[in-house]
Design a protein around this motif. Sequence first.
Motif, PDB file in Angstrom:
ATOM      1  N   ASN A   1       0.677  -1.360  -0.036  1.00 53.28           N
ATOM      2  CA  ASN A   1      -0.125   0.111  -0.019  1.00 53.28           C
ATOM      3  C   ASN A   1       0.859   1.148  -0.033  1.00 53.28           C
ATOM      4  OD1 ASN A   1      -1.732   2.251   0.808  1.00 53.28           O
ATOM      5  ND2 ASN A   1      -2.807   0.971   2.124  1.00 53.28           N
ATOM      6  N   LYS A   2       1.084   1.721  -1.308  1.00 55.49           N
ATOM      7  CA  LYS A   2       2.086   2.966  -1.360  1.00 55.49           C
ATOM      8  C   LYS A   2       1.388   4.192  -0.586  1.00 55.49           C
ATOM      9  CE  LYS A   2      -0.053   1.919  -4.914  1.00 55.49           C
ATOM     10  NZ  LYS A   2      -0.199   0.809  -6.250  1.00 55.49           N
ATOM     11  N   ALA A   3      -0.072   4.268  -0.540  1.00 51.05           N
ATOM     12  CA  ALA A   3      -0.728   5.655  -0.291  1.00 51.05           C
ATOM     13  C   ALA A   3      -0.368   5.937   1.290  1.00 51.05           C
ATOM     14  CB  ALA A   3      -2.117   5.371  -0.576  1.00 51.05           C
TER      15      ALA A   3
ATOM     16  N   ASN B   1       4.063   3.327 -13.368  1.00 49.33           N
ATOM     17  CA  ASN B   1       2.896   3.158 -13.351  1.00 49.33           C
ATOM     18  C   ASN B   1       2.474   2.043 -14.573  1.00 49.33           C
ATOM     19  OD1 ASN B   1      -0.150   4.144 -14.173  1.00 49.33           O
ATOM     20  ND2 ASN B   1       0.099   4.038 -12.029  1.00 49.33           N
ATOM     21  N   GLY B   2       1.810   1.194 -14.137  1.00 51.84           N
ATOM     22  CA  GLY B   2       1.719   0.018 -15.099  1.00 51.84           C
ATOM     23  C   GLY B   2       0.462   0.578 -16.068  1.00 51.84           C
ATOM     24  N   THR B   3      -0.724   1.022 -15.277  1.00 49.99           N
ATOM     25  CA  THR B   3      -1.766   1.614 -15.882  1.00 49.99           C
ATOM     26  C   THR B   3      -1.715   2.513 -17.093  1.00 49.99           C
ATOM     27  OG1 THR B   3      -3.040   1.029 -13.920  1.00 49.99           O
ATOM     28  CG2 THR B   3      -4.116   2.362 -15.569  1.00 49.99           C
ATOM     29  N   THR B   4      -0.971   3.527 -16.713  1.00 46.23           N
ATOM     30  CA  THR B   4      -0.912   4.485 -17.941  1.00 46.23           C
ATOM     31  C   THR B   4       0.260   4.059 -18.695  1.00 46.23           C
ATOM     32  OG1 THR B   4       0.902   5.513 -16.305  1.00 46.23           O
ATOM     33  CG2 THR B   4      -1.108   6.653 -16.384  1.00 46.23           C
TER      34      THR B   4
ATOM     35  N   GLY C   1      -6.721  -5.779 -14.076  1.00 47.29           N
ATOM     36  CA  GLY C   1      -6.234  -5.675 -12.677  1.00 47.29           C
ATOM     37  C   GLY C   1      -5.249  -4.855 -12.346  1.00 47.29           C
ATOM     38  N   TYR C   2      -4.819  -3.870 -13.315  1.00 49.97           N
ATOM     39  CA  TYR C   2      -3.606  -2.958 -13.164  1.00 49.97           C
ATOM     40  C   TYR C   2      -4.014  -1.877 -12.288  1.00 49.97           C
ATOM     41  CZ  TYR C   2      -1.940  -5.588 -17.174  1.00 49.97           C
ATOM     42  OH  TYR C   2      -1.509  -6.610 -18.079  1.00 49.97           O
ATOM     43  N   ALA C   3      -5.184  -1.299 -12.760  1.00 48.10           N
ATOM     44  CA  ALA C   3      -5.641   0.218 -12.074  1.00 48.10           C
ATOM     45  C   ALA C   3      -5.993   0.023 -10.619  1.00 48.10           C
ATOM     46  CB  ALA C   3      -6.663   0.561 -12.835  1.00 48.10           C
ATOM     47  N   GLU C   4      -5.512   1.237  -9.978  1.00 48.15           N
ATOM     48  CA  GLU C   4      -6.248   1.420  -8.515  1.00 48.15           C
ATOM     49  C   GLU C   4      -7.664   1.365  -8.370  1.00 48.15           C
ATOM     50  OE1 GLU C   4      -3.688   1.850  -6.096  1.00 48.15           O
ATOM     51  OE2 GLU C   4      -2.705   0.934  -7.608  1.00 48.15           O
ATOM     52  N   ALA C   5      -8.252   1.250  -7.287  1.00 48.36           N
ATOM     53  CA  ALA C   5      -9.685   1.161  -6.944  1.00 48.36           C
ATOM     54  C   ALA C   5     -10.097   2.561  -7.692  1.00 48.36           C
ATOM     55  CB  ALA C   5     -10.020   1.192  -5.596  1.00 48.36           C
TER      56      ALA C   5
HETATM   57  N1  HSE Z   1      -2.068   0.738 -10.211  1.00 46.34           N
HETATM   58  C1  HSE Z   1      -0.910   0.582 -10.157  1.00 46.34           C
HETATM   59  C2  HSE Z   1      -0.123   0.710 -11.455  1.00 46.34           C
HETATM   60  C3  HSE Z   1      -0.571  -1.046  -9.610  1.00 46.34           C
HETATM   61  O1  HSE Z   1      -1.037   0.498 -12.450  1.00 46.34           O
HETATM   62  O2  HSE Z   1       0.974   0.574 -11.583  1.00 46.34           O
HETATM   63  C4  HSE Z   1       0.457  -1.380  -9.163  1.00 46.34           C
HETATM   64  O3  HSE Z   1       1.215  -0.427  -8.270  1.00 46.34           O
END
Ligand code: HSE
Length: 368
Positions: free
Chosen positions: A86-88, A141-144, A169-173
């Motif tokens: 949990n980075k936050a 950041n994997g999502t971006t 399953g990459y993005a945050e909630a």
């Molecule tokens: N939401 C984050 C990402 C998950 O896309 O990189 C991994 O920390």
Amino acid sequence: MQIGLLGYGTVGKAFYALCEEQPTLKVNTLLTRRPRGLVCREVSSFEEILNDATIELVVELIGGIHPAYEYISSALRAKKHVVTANKAVVCAYYRELVNLAAENGVCLRCTAAAGGGIPWLSSIGRVARMDKITAVEGILNGTTNYILSEMTARNAAYGELLKEAQQLGYAEADPTDDVEGYDARRKLVLSANLAFSALLREQDIPCIGISRMTVADIAWARERGLVWKLIARAEKKGDAVSAFVCPTLFPAATPEAQTNGSANLVSLYAGRIGKQSFSGAGAGGWPTASNVLADCLQIAGGAASFYSDREVAPLPICNDGEPKTWLFRSYGRYAVRQETVADALEAFAAVSEIDPGALLAHLPYGML
Ligand code: HSE
């Protein structure tokens, strides 16, 4: 070692499965809102884990700041080791949590919080013990990265790709954290704090995400053999740190430009060791859970309380200090009424105090 697991989402589920293969680790109890039908004990109250003296290690995978902070801090006070992705929460309570772990003689590890499955934070900790790290940077950041690389590869629209990144399953909630660059900024803070024995405040770091990027921006870069990446960078400069998160253009043949999908590519620069780069899966259940597992194995093997025992001190963010000669070639897209490019540049120069001649010289690449 008996584990109390908090959360059974994408990462929690993968971690549970990985633990089943480990002879020295056992998930004894799972904190979950709804029954999962697992072999381990399932509870809906954290107190049951806190008060169970057989549980030596709490793995927090619920995300968000509250109640994660309360769970982590009370577990450390109860002299239980903590591993979190949990980075936050670690970013917001860095000094307090690191100190709590040390005061109670237990470990706090969060390798999966930055770089997904890459041993990035543990490598920073290792290098920081033997050399002076001057900068950390990369695609965090994997999502971006997934959205930008798919926009580049198949001209797909931003919204459609964000949905795909969520399904994978990459993005945050709340994917705002990803697309506005806040997730990368938190990972940058954790990386820089560890690299420089510092205490940075995430809100001090300028951050530009990718939510306003369009297919026109991607096409403009492609025509010039360039590729967009969301870059996070921090560099120690005397008693301050220069840091930012920003979409950046790279020539197509560079390792950054060739880092596609949810992959991350991160580098550190150290005085004697030089540059070291790490790449791999930056998001997703299995890679992230593997780093959580690696932390648990480190703790079971007798790791120190945190990655570093050095005292951390607050450091200001200063992006306009010495040397004043830093040059960034910048990219901007405007909606203007002017008829010609020259008029548009003139108008931009008037508001940005940049000489139009210099502006032309700075095109075509740099930052959005
Ligand atoms: N939401 C984050 C990402 C998950 O896309 O990189 C991994 O920390």
